[in-house]
Design an enzyme around this catalytic site. Sequence first.
Site, mmCIF file in Angstrom:
data_model
loop_
_atom_site.group_PDB
_atom_site.id
_atom_site.type_symbol
_atom_site.label_atom_id
_atom_site.label_comp_id
_atom_site.label_asym_id
_atom_site.label_seq_id
_atom_site.Cartn_x
_atom_site.Cartn_y
_atom_site.Cartn_z
ATOM 1 N N THR A 95 1.259 3.659 2.189
ATOM 2 C CA THR A 95 2.043 3.972 3.390
ATOM 3 C C THR A 95 3.230 3.028 3.519
ATOM 4 O O THR A 95 4.359 3.464 3.765
ATOM 5 C CB THR A 95 1.159 3.892 4.640
ATOM 6 O OG1 THR A 95 -0.013 4.706 4.464
ATOM 7 C CG2 THR A 95 1.912 4.390 5.866
ATOM 8 N N GLY A 150 -6.705 -4.486 3.638
ATOM 9 C CA GLY A 150 -7.071 -5.248 2.455
ATOM 10 C C GLY A 150 -7.814 -4.486 1.390
ATOM 11 O O GLY A 150 -8.249 -5.080 0.404
ATOM 12 N N GLY A 205 0.814 -1.210 0.000
ATOM 13 C CA GLY A 205 0.000 0.000 0.000
ATOM 14 C C GLY A 205 0.842 1.253 0.000
ATOM 15 O O GLY A 205 2.075 1.216 0.085
ATOM 16 N N ALA A 238 -2.732 0.538 7.405
ATOM 17 C CA ALA A 238 -4.064 0.023 7.709
ATOM 18 C C ALA A 238 -5.093 0.974 7.126
ATOM 19 O O ALA A 238 -4.822 2.166 6.930
ATOM 20 C CB ALA A 238 -4.271 -0.138 9.210
ATOM 21 N N LYS A 276 -7.142 7.673 9.403
ATOM 22 C CA LYS A 276 -7.513 6.255 9.467
ATOM 23 C C LYS A 276 -8.096 5.847 10.825
ATOM 24 O O LYS A 276 -8.505 4.698 11.001
ATOM 25 C CB LYS A 276 -6.294 5.377 9.154
ATOM 26 C CG LYS A 276 -5.676 5.634 7.788
ATOM 27 C CD LYS A 276 -6.657 5.405 6.668
ATOM 28 C CE LYS A 276 -5.992 5.413 5.294
ATOM 29 N NZ LYS A 276 -5.396 6.700 4.955
ATOM 30 N N GLU A 290 -1.020 -10.631 3.730
ATOM 31 C CA GLU A 290 -0.693 -9.753 4.847
ATOM 32 C C GLU A 290 -0.966 -10.448 6.178
ATOM 33 O O GLU A 290 -0.144 -10.406 7.100
ATOM 34 C CB GLU A 290 -1.503 -8.453 4.757
ATOM 35 C CG GLU A 290 -1.044 -7.525 3.645
ATOM 36 C CD GLU A 290 -1.933 -6.316 3.466
ATOM 37 O OE1 GLU A 290 -1.462 -5.316 2.911
ATOM 38 O OE2 GLU A 290 -3.111 -6.381 3.879
#
Length: 274
Positions: free
Chosen positions: A70, A138, A68, A126, A164, A146
């Site tokens: 991040t 996900g 992802g 996340a 988040k 993961e």
Amino acid sequence: MAIAYPHFIASDKTPVVNPPRISPLPSPHSPPPPPPQVILTQDELKKIAAYKAVESVESGMVLGLGTGSTAKHAVTRIGDLLRQGKLTNITGIPTSRMTHELALSVGIPLSDLDSHPVVDLAIDGADEVDPHMNLVKGRGGSLLREKMIEGACKKFIVIVDESKLVEHIGGSGLAMPVEVVPFCWKFTAERLRLLFEEAGCLARLRRDGEGGEPFVTDNKNYIVDLYFERDIGELMVASDRILRLPGVVEHGMFLGMATTLIVAGELGVKVKNK
């Protein structure tokens, strides 16, 4: 980097006044004017959190490399430190094909869980984090790998920006993904919806683009995204109910797995340990 400046908006009732006379130059003893307010972008906040997490990486470690936007910053930073000689003897275990390619491109040696069943440290982002450090992951489609890798690690550092953070899982109104086998996916999706009907659940097959073909994971499965209007209640009970359905491979709730949470916000970086 965006910079916010104060501004003045005049209305039709604003009186017209003569322009002020030019003030003399300030005294050398006058305090300096305050600096302009700096507003960090979301990606800059992600980078700050990722770099903070990489401070926990030590030479000789086996690392779980997340997937992802991040986690990408963390993987790139680890590659930089390897090239500089500040880290040595690192072994990475990627959580997706995308991360596999990125890690190779920045010079991180790779392996897998078959060769390294115990992982020293995993770093990943996340999609949601609740007050108890339970996660939704996900939305990028890599939840199964993961969870396998991050479930095998001694320490799991989660890196996010403050957007988040949610009051409860599903609280963002965005997807909680469930990986399912392609066979009779509509049947599985409807059973998932019925499980959480009281929470106003909507179950939707993820597709490549608007109206495109079904999104296919690295494991050749589909993803059904669940959207909740209300709190789904006890998370371990919800997890068990999902996993008991034939056709379900894994879900995107990562419960009790994070050991450290790093949150980057406008006021700085916060670190929370389990």
